[in-house]
Design an enzyme around this catalytic site. Structure first.
Site, PDB file in Angstrom:
ATOM      1  N   PHE A  19       0.866  -1.178   0.000  1.00 54.30           N
ATOM      2  CA  PHE A  19       0.000   0.000   0.000  1.00 54.30           C
ATOM      3  C   PHE A  19       0.901   1.226   0.000  1.00 54.30           C
ATOM      4  O   PHE A  19       1.562   1.532   0.997  1.00 54.30           O
ATOM      5  CB  PHE A  19      -0.932   0.052   1.208  1.00 54.30           C
ATOM      6  CG  PHE A  19      -1.843   1.247   1.163  1.00 54.30           C
ATOM      7  CD1 PHE A  19      -3.012   1.210   0.421  1.00 54.30           C
ATOM      8  CD2 PHE A  19      -1.513   2.424   1.819  1.00 54.30           C
ATOM      9  CE1 PHE A  19      -3.837   2.319   0.337  1.00 54.30           C
ATOM     10  CE2 PHE A  19      -2.333   3.531   1.746  1.00 54.30           C
ATOM     11  CZ  PHE A  19      -3.496   3.487   1.007  1.00 54.30           C
TER      12      PHE A  19
ATOM     13  N   ASP B 111       9.775   2.791   1.360  1.00 54.76           N
ATOM     14  CA  ASP B 111       8.610   3.597   1.733  1.00 54.76           C
ATOM     15  C   ASP B 111       8.459   3.518   3.247  1.00 54.76           C
ATOM     16  O   ASP B 111       7.883   2.575   3.788  1.00 54.76           O
ATOM     17  CB  ASP B 111       7.361   3.054   1.029  1.00 54.76           C
ATOM     18  CG  ASP B 111       6.106   3.847   1.362  1.00 54.76           C
ATOM     19  OD1 ASP B 111       6.124   4.628   2.349  1.00 54.76           O
ATOM     20  OD2 ASP B 111       5.088   3.687   0.661  1.00 54.76           O
TER      21      ASP B 111
ATOM     22  N   LYS C  71       3.634  11.548   6.782  1.00 53.89           N
ATOM     23  CA  LYS C  71       2.846  11.381   7.993  1.00 53.89           C
ATOM     24  C   LYS C  71       3.463  12.088   9.199  1.00 53.89           C
ATOM     25  O   LYS C  71       3.236  13.262   9.396  1.00 53.89           O
ATOM     26  CB  LYS C  71       2.574   9.904   8.247  1.00 53.89           C
ATOM     27  CG  LYS C  71       1.684   9.281   7.157  1.00 53.89           C
ATOM     28  CD  LYS C  71       1.112   7.968   7.569  1.00 53.89           C
ATOM     29  CE  LYS C  71       0.305   7.325   6.431  1.00 53.89           C
ATOM     30  NZ  LYS C  71      -0.880   8.095   6.024  1.00 53.89           N
TER      31      LYS C  71
END
Length: 404
Positions: free
Chosen positions: A145, A230, A259
Site C-alpha cells: 500500500f 517507503d 505522515k
C-alpha cells in the site's frame, strides 16, 4: 446529558449528507485532543490507539510542535517554490542529516512522495543506468500500500483499492513480499528500482522474514538497481528506530517519508537520497506549489530536532516490548496472531469473535480508537507519548471486548 442532548448523531448525519463516501469512519466526532487522548463533541474521551496512521507519532498538539507552527504562522506561511524562504535550508539540511543523505525533495502527502520516487527512479534508469527509452520497470511487493493515485493503485493487488480505476500505467512488476529469491529472479536490464515498505502497514503490520531487507540491499547493489524504502508509516520513530530499515542495519538508496514528518499539524512529505539519485531532476521537471512551504518546513525542522535526541525511538522500543507481551497473552483468547514492531501492531481477530470492524466498534464503546483492515485485523499504533499504564488499560479493554 440525555440522548436528546447528544450532538454526535446530528454531526454524523451532516457528514454523511455532505461528503463523498470514500471512507467508512467509526461513529465518533472528535472536537478536541491532547497527547494520546481525544474528546468528542459530547465530551466523551477516547484513547487514540491509531495516531492518524502514524501521522501523530508525537501525540496531539505536542507543545514544541504547536509552538513552532504558531511562531511561523505569525511570520510567513507560503511562498511557492518560485522563491526561497528562510526556513527551507534548515529543514532540508536537518532531514538530510537525519537520513545520512545529500538531498531532500519536499512534497506534501505520502502518495506525492511515492509518485516523485517513481519519476526519479525512471529518470535515473534512463540517464544513469542506461535503460532503453520508455522501458524502465519498478519491482513492487504483493500486499503493498503506497497510496491511492491512479498510478499507485495500478500496482496494488487489493481489489478495493484497484478495481474500476483503470486503465493502469505499465512498468511495474509484482513479486511476493519477503521473498528475496523472487526479487533477484525478477530483475532484468530494464529494472530501475525496487519499491518496498520495510513493514507493510495497510496489509496488517506484516513483518518480513529476518534478513530480508539485508538481502534486498545486497541484491539491488549487485544489480545496480535503486532500493526505495517507503517509510511513510514505519519511519520516524514508530518501530523503535528512526527507520524500519535500521532494524536490519540497512540504508536504502531512497527514503520516502511523510505522515509524522508533519507533526500531526499539516501534511509534509519528502524524498531523501544522495546527489547521484536526486540530482537527475532538473528545474521544470517536477514540483509542488505547497511542497516545502515555510509552515511545513518550520514544523518539519522541529520534528527532526525531536527525533535527533533518540528519545522517541527509545520510548517506542521499550513500550513496544511491553505492548507485545500484553497482546501475546490474548492469543488463543479471541486473537489468532500478533505482529509487533515498536509501538505498531497488527492483531488478527478470531472470526468467532466477529470481524475487525466489529471489534473496533466495541472498543469505541469502551473508549479506545483503533482501525480494522482486511476483514479480521485491527491495527494498533498509539502516539509515542503514550504511558505504559495507558497501554495496559487499552489492552484490558480489548480483552474485555473479546470475552464479552
Amino acid at each position: 446529558m440525555t440522548d436528546l442532548d447528544l450532538r454526535t448523531p446530528a454531526a454524523l448525519a451532516d457528514a454523511e449528507r455532505w461528503t463523498a463516501h470514500n471512507y467508512h469512519p467509526l461513529p465518533v466526532v472528535i472536537a478536541d485532543a491532547e497527547g494520546a487522548w481525544v474528546t468528542d463533541v459530547d465530551g466523551r474521551r477516547y484513547l487514540d490507539f491509531l495516531a492518524g496512521y502514524s501521522a501523530l507519532n508525537f501525540g496531539h498538539r505536542h507543545p514544541g510542535l504547536i509552538a513552532a507552527a504558531h511562531a511561523q504562522l505569525d511570520r510567513l506561511t507560503l511562498t511557492s517554490r518560485a522563491f526561497v524562504h528562510d526556513q527551507f535550508a534548515d529543514f532540508c539540511r536537518g532531514l538530510a542529516e537525519l537520513c545520512g543523505k545529500d538531498l531532500v525533495l519536499p512534497m506534501n502527502t505520502g502518495a506525492e512522495a511515492v509518485e516523485t520516487a517513481i519519476k526519479v527512479s525512471r529518470k535515473w534508469g534512463y540517464d544513469v543506468k542506461g535503460v532503453a527509452a520508455d522501458r524502465a520497470e519498478i519491482i513492487v511487493a504483493a500486499g503493498n500500500f503506497h497510496g491511492r493515485t491512479t498510478t499507485i493503485v495500478g500496482f496494488s493487488d487489493d481489489p478495493q483499492a484497484r478495481d474500476d480505476f483503470g486503465p493502469y500505467a505499465p512498468g511495474f512488476v509484482t513479486i511476493p513480499f519477503g521473498d528475496a529469491a523472487a526479487l533477484e529472479a525478477a530483475i532484468d536490464e530494464n529494472t530501475a528500482a525496487v519499491l518496498l515498505e520495510p513493514i507493510q502497514g495497510e496489509a496488517g503490520v506484516v513483518l518480513p522474514p529476518e534478513g530480508y531487507l539485508r538481502a534486498v540491499r545486497e541484491i539491488t547493489q549487485r544489480h545496480n538497481v535503486l532500493f526505495i524504502a517507503d517509510e511513510i508509516q514505519s519511519g520516524l520513530g514508530r518501530v523503535g528506530e528512526t527507520f524500519a530499515c535500521d532494524r536490519e542495519g540497512v540504508v536504502p538508496d531512497v527514503y520516502l517519508l511523510g505522515k509524522a514528518l508533519g507533526g500531526g499539524i499539516l501534511p509534509v512529505s519528502a524524498v531523501v537520497a544522495n546527489r547521484d539519485v536526486l540530482g537527475v531532476i532538473r528545474p521544470g521537471e517536477h514540483g509542488s506549489t505547497f511542497g516545502g512551504n515555510p509552515l511545513a518546513a518550520a514544523v518539519g525542522t522541529r520534528v527532526v530536532e525531536m527525533l535527533s535526541t533518540g528519545e522517541f525511538q527509545r520510548r517506542a522500543a521499550a513500550l513496544g516490548e511491553h505492548l507485545e507481551a500484553k497482546l501475546r497473552e490474548l492469543i488463543g483468547h479471541g486473537v489468532t496472531a500478533v505482529r509487533v514492531a515498536g509501538l505498531w501492531a497488527g492483531v488478527d481477530i478470531d472470526p468467532a469473535q466477529g470481524t475487525g470492524r466489529q471489534v473496533a466498534e466495541k472498543l469505541l464503546g469502551r473508549g479506545v480508537l483503533v482501525k480494522d483492515t482486511h476483514g479480521q485485523t485491527i491495527r494498533i499504533a498509539p502516539p509515542l507519548v503514550i504511558r505504559g499504564t495507558e497501554l495496559d488499560w487499552a489492552v484490558e479493554q480489548l480483552k474485555l471486548v473479546l470475552t464479552d
